[in-house]
Design a protein around this motif. Structure first.
Motif, PDB file in Angstrom:
ATOM      1  N   GLY B  66      -4.869 -12.730   3.995  1.00 52.20           N
ATOM      2  CA  GLY B  66      -5.465 -13.624   4.990  1.00 52.20           C
ATOM      3  C   GLY B  66      -6.518 -14.555   4.421  1.00 52.20           C
ATOM      4  O   GLY B  66      -6.659 -15.689   4.876  1.00 52.20           O
ATOM      5  N   LEU B  67      -7.285 -14.081   3.433  1.00 51.73           N
ATOM      6  CA  LEU B  67      -8.434 -14.863   2.965  1.00 51.73           C
ATOM      7  C   LEU B  67      -8.185 -15.575   1.640  1.00 51.73           C
ATOM      8  O   LEU B  67      -8.618 -16.698   1.435  1.00 51.73           O
ATOM      9  N   ILE B  68      -7.486 -14.874   0.717  1.00 55.59           N
ATOM     10  CA  ILE B  68      -7.245 -15.474  -0.600  1.00 55.59           C
ATOM     11  C   ILE B  68      -5.743 -15.716  -0.699  1.00 55.59           C
ATOM     12  O   ILE B  68      -4.961 -14.794  -0.521  1.00 55.59           O
ATOM     13  N   SER B  69      -5.330 -16.929  -0.958  1.00 60.43           N
ATOM     14  CA  SER B  69      -3.885 -17.151  -1.002  1.00 60.43           C
ATOM     15  C   SER B  69      -3.350 -17.086  -2.429  1.00 60.43           C
ATOM     16  O   SER B  69      -2.543 -17.897  -2.844  1.00 60.43           O
ATOM     17  N   GLY B  70      -3.800 -16.100  -3.195  1.00 63.48           N
ATOM     18  CA  GLY B  70      -3.300 -15.887  -4.553  1.00 63.48           C
ATOM     19  C   GLY B  70      -2.065 -15.003  -4.518  1.00 63.48           C
ATOM     20  O   GLY B  70      -1.658 -14.556  -3.449  1.00 63.48           O
ATOM     21  N   PRO B  71      -1.467 -14.732  -5.678  1.00 68.85           N
ATOM     22  CA  PRO B  71      -0.310 -13.828  -5.694  1.00 68.85           C
ATOM     23  C   PRO B  71      -0.731 -12.419  -5.272  1.00 68.85           C
ATOM     24  O   PRO B  71      -1.843 -11.986  -5.572  1.00 68.85           O
ATOM     25  N   GLN B  72       0.217 -11.710  -4.597  1.00 71.67           N
ATOM     26  CA  GLN B  72      -0.136 -10.434  -3.999  1.00 71.67           C
ATOM     27  C   GLN B  72      -0.435  -9.340  -5.032  1.00 71.67           C
ATOM     28  O   GLN B  72      -1.158  -8.402  -4.740  1.00 71.67           O
ATOM     29  N   TRP B  73       0.083  -9.474  -6.261  1.00 75.76           N
ATOM     30  CA  TRP B  73      -0.212  -8.423  -7.253  1.00 75.76           C
ATOM     31  C   TRP B  73      -1.688  -8.392  -7.594  1.00 75.76           C
ATOM     32  O   TRP B  73      -2.207  -7.383  -8.079  1.00 75.76           O
ATOM     33  N   GLY B  74      -2.384  -9.483  -7.313  1.00 73.58           N
ATOM     34  CA  GLY B  74      -3.848  -9.504  -7.511  1.00 73.58           C
ATOM     35  C   GLY B  74      -4.496  -8.436  -6.640  1.00 73.58           C
ATOM     36  O   GLY B  74      -5.408  -7.722  -7.072  1.00 73.58           O
ATOM     37  N   ALA B  75      -3.989  -8.320  -5.388  1.00 70.66           N
ATOM     38  CA  ALA B  75      -4.529  -7.325  -4.465  1.00 70.66           C
ATOM     39  C   ALA B  75      -4.269  -5.919  -4.988  1.00 70.66           C
ATOM     40  O   ALA B  75      -5.111  -5.026  -4.836  1.00 70.66           O
ATOM     41  N   LEU B  76      -3.102  -5.734  -5.631  1.00 66.88           N
ATOM     42  CA  LEU B  76      -2.757  -4.409  -6.156  1.00 66.88           C
ATOM     43  C   LEU B  76      -3.752  -3.973  -7.237  1.00 66.88           C
ATOM     44  O   LEU B  76      -4.140  -2.808  -7.302  1.00 66.88           O
ATOM     45  N   ILE B  77      -4.178  -4.956  -8.061  1.00 71.36           N
ATOM     46  CA  ILE B  77      -5.165  -4.632  -9.113  1.00 71.36           C
ATOM     47  C   ILE B  77      -6.479  -4.185  -8.459  1.00 71.36           C
ATOM     48  O   ILE B  77      -7.077  -3.174  -8.847  1.00 71.36           O
ATOM     49  N   VAL B  78      -6.897  -4.946  -7.414  1.00 72.29           N
ATOM     50  CA  VAL B  78      -8.125  -4.575  -6.688  1.00 72.29           C
ATOM     51  C   VAL B  78      -7.970  -3.158  -6.118  1.00 72.29           C
ATOM     52  O   VAL B  78      -8.895  -2.337  -6.180  1.00 72.29           O
ATOM     53  N   CYS B  79      -6.763  -2.862  -5.590  1.00 70.44           N
ATOM     54  CA  CYS B  79      -6.496  -1.543  -5.006  1.00 70.44           C
ATOM     55  C   CYS B  79      -6.638  -0.432  -6.045  1.00 70.44           C
ATOM     56  O   CYS B  79      -7.193   0.627  -5.754  1.00 70.44           O
ATOM     57  N   LEU B  80      -6.131  -0.690  -7.261  1.00 69.54           N
ATOM     58  CA  LEU B  80      -6.214   0.334  -8.310  1.00 69.54           C
ATOM     59  C   LEU B  80      -7.674   0.607  -8.675  1.00 69.54           C
ATOM     60  O   LEU B  80      -8.083   1.757  -8.842  1.00 69.54           O
ATOM     61  N   VAL B  81      -8.460  -0.482  -8.758  1.00 72.81           N
ATOM     62  CA  VAL B  81      -9.896  -0.323  -9.042  1.00 72.81           C
ATOM     63  C   VAL B  81     -10.549   0.468  -7.909  1.00 72.81           C
ATOM     64  O   VAL B  81     -11.334   1.408  -8.145  1.00 72.81           O
ATOM     65  N   PHE B  82     -10.177   0.105  -6.676  1.00 73.11           N
ATOM     66  CA  PHE B  82     -10.711   0.784  -5.492  1.00 73.11           C
ATOM     67  C   PHE B  82     -10.357   2.276  -5.533  1.00 73.11           C
ATOM     68  O   PHE B  82     -11.209   3.146  -5.295  1.00 73.11           O
ATOM     69  N   ALA B  83      -9.079   2.577  -5.889  1.00 73.38           N
ATOM     70  CA  ALA B  83      -8.623   3.970  -5.940  1.00 73.38           C
ATOM     71  C   ALA B  83      -9.435   4.754  -6.971  1.00 73.38           C
ATOM     72  O   ALA B  83      -9.906   5.867  -6.695  1.00 73.38           O
ATOM     73  N   ALA B  84      -9.627   4.144  -8.144  1.00 74.37           N
ATOM     74  CA  ALA B  84     -10.400   4.824  -9.196  1.00 74.37           C
ATOM     75  C   ALA B  84     -11.818   5.102  -8.705  1.00 74.37           C
ATOM     76  O   ALA B  84     -12.362   6.203  -8.899  1.00 74.37           O
ATOM     77  N   ALA B  85     -12.410   4.113  -8.012  1.00 69.82           N
ATOM     78  CA  ALA B  85     -13.779   4.261  -7.500  1.00 69.82           C
ATOM     79  C   ALA B  85     -13.848   5.377  -6.461  1.00 69.82           C
ATOM     80  O   ALA B  85     -14.772   6.199  -6.475  1.00 69.82           O
ATOM     81  N   VAL B  86     -12.851   5.410  -5.563  1.00 69.22           N
ATOM     82  CA  VAL B  86     -12.845   6.426  -4.504  1.00 69.22           C
ATOM     83  C   VAL B  86     -12.739   7.818  -5.133  1.00 69.22           C
ATOM     84  O   VAL B  86     -13.483   8.730  -4.769  1.00 69.22           O
ATOM     85  N   PHE B  87     -11.814   7.971  -6.096  1.00 70.96           N
ATOM     86  CA  PHE B  87     -11.623   9.301  -6.679  1.00 70.96           C
ATOM     87  C   PHE B  87     -12.804   9.717  -7.565  1.00 70.96           C
ATOM     88  O   PHE B  87     -13.029  10.891  -7.787  1.00 70.96           O
ATOM     89  N   ARG B  88     -13.565   8.729  -8.040  1.00 74.64           N
ATOM     90  CA  ARG B  88     -14.708   9.056  -8.904  1.00 74.64           C
ATOM     91  C   ARG B  88     -15.963   9.363  -8.071  1.00 74.64           C
ATOM     92  O   ARG B  88     -16.683  10.307  -8.355  1.00 74.64           O
ATOM     93  N   TRP B  89     -16.209   8.545  -7.039  1.00 73.06           N
ATOM     94  CA  TRP B  89     -17.518   8.630  -6.374  1.00 73.06           C
ATOM     95  C   TRP B  89     -17.532   9.118  -4.927  1.00 73.06           C
ATOM     96  O   TRP B  89     -18.575   9.479  -4.407  1.00 73.06           O
ATOM     97  N   VAL B  90     -16.373   9.066  -4.232  1.00 72.34           N
ATOM     98  CA  VAL B  90     -16.417   9.447  -2.799  1.00 72.34           C
ATOM     99  C   VAL B  90     -16.306  10.967  -2.666  1.00 72.34           C
ATOM    100  O   VAL B  90     -15.499  11.582  -3.360  1.00 72.34           O
TER     101      VAL B  90
END
Lengths: 290, 90
Positions: B66-90
């Protein structure tokens, strides 16, 4: 006592799993499949990728419906929660009048949604409805079929009429569970009525009030039947909430793809809010239990 | 199954989710763990963290779309970083 670990017991859950798969998981999967395709009927589909999601996320129509939906939920919560607590505080604690009050309060909850809608649809009509006719006789210009503000007032008052009882009954149950000793201690300390409410009743009601807020929020966020029966989403789009818009899109226009994308986003929002409430509630229980 | 209008990308999507669920169930049975309290100040198990990751990833993908009209695999990279952060700190 030692706990027996037997994973075979999980097999007993199998019938439920099959039922849930049949009634929820498989339809949800189908919706996901629809959301990335376009169809003109006859079960023929064309791949469109994430186009529908982009369309829904940037659609002004959906943004407006979401805005109306959030405003509706916020208004009914702001009215129903304090009103429900106020009613619970003033209900008799024991005796015959307590039972009479409980039965009277439970009555609106027993009426099906479409009947509530029909009652208010007739009740508010200027020509034959008691409310509409009375207001017109008093010189008040009220017409929920033509005026957006009147339509909103009608839908909100209807929801308050239907669901405040639920909040009141939950709050009442919370109040009943407070031991008398707390009130006696407050009396010895010469606590004011406000102090009793603020430091004894409100903290003790916290758990049930959270459940009430969760239930009322979820229900109002998904509301469909009542406003649909009363206003049909009108006048114009004034009371077209998310689910009404979704049905219009899916069944009225037969836009299965966009409607599926819309449903998934709607579902995710509800899932997120439910998770937040659930987490807050279970942590509250743990803290109280500790 | 024709009425379900399956496509390969959606099938792969569900296979990945199902595999994750099975993997985490096996993990939970083979290596039981005690819940821990992370930066969200709530008790979480591996399963909870997986749920937070998946739900968060869905919203990251939607926000990207909705906000960034870049290629969708960009979001997947953000998701992987997010996943690593969640499993490390949450």
């Amino acid at each position: 006592m030692e706990k027996t670990v037997n994973h075979k017991a999980w097999l007993l859950v199998l019938p439920v799993l099959v039922l849930v798969a049949f009634s929820a998981v498989i339809p949800l999967m189908t919706v996901v499949n629809y959301s990335v395709q376009d169809s003109f009927g006859n079960n023929v589909f064309f791949w469109v990728g994430l186009e529908w999601f982009h369309e829904i996320l940037t659609s002004e129509r959906i943004h407006n419906a979401l805005g109306r939906q959030l405003m509706f939920s916020a208004i009914i919560l702001a009215i129903e929660i304090p009103l429900g607590v106020f009613i619970a505080l003033n209900m008799p604690k024991r005796g015959i009048w307590a039972s009479v009050c409980l039965v009277l309060m439970a009555l609106p909850l027993l009426i099906p949604w479409n009947v509530v809608g029909t009652i208010w649809q007739v009740f508010g009509r200027v020509d034959i409805g008691l409310l509409g006719h009375t207001l017109a006789a008093m010189g008040i210009d009220y017409n929920y079929t033509q005026d957006a503000f009147d339509a909103w007032v009608t839908v909100i008052v209807m929801d308050v009429w239907h669901w405040t009882s639920l909040v009141a009954l939950l709050a009442y149950a919370g109040l009943q569970s407070i031991p008398e000793a707390y009130y006696q201690a407050a009396k010895i300390d010469q606590a004011s009525r406000w102090a009793v409410f603020r430091y004894i009743e409100l903290p003790k009601m916290q758990g049930v009030l959270l459940i009430a807020i969760l239930l009322r929020f979820m229900d109002s966020f998904m509301i469909y039947t009542e406003p649909f029966v009363v206003t049909g989403g009108g006048p114009g789009n004034a009371t077209t909430f998310l689910s009404i818009d979704l049905v219009k899109m899916a069944l009225g226009q037969f836009d299965l793809g966009p409607a599926a994308a819309f449903s998934i986003i709607y579902f995710l929002v509800i899932l997120l809010i439910s998770w937040v409430f659930y987490t807050v509630m279970t942590n509250l229980d743990k803290r109280e239990g500790a | 199954m024709e009425w379900m209008a399956w496509t390969w990308p959606t099938a792969i999507f569900f296979i990945v989710i199902a595999s994750l669920l099975i993997a985490f169930t096996v993990l939970a049975i083979r290596f039981p763990e005690t819940p821990r309290v992370g930066i969200l100040r709530i008790e979480t198990t591996r399963g909870d963290r997986l749920f937070i990751t998946l739900l968060g990833s869905a919203f990251i993908n939607l926000a990207w779309l909705g906000l960034i009209s870049g290629p969708q695999w960009g979001a997947l990279i953000v998701c992987l970083v997010f996943a690593a952060a969640v499993f490390r700190w949450v």
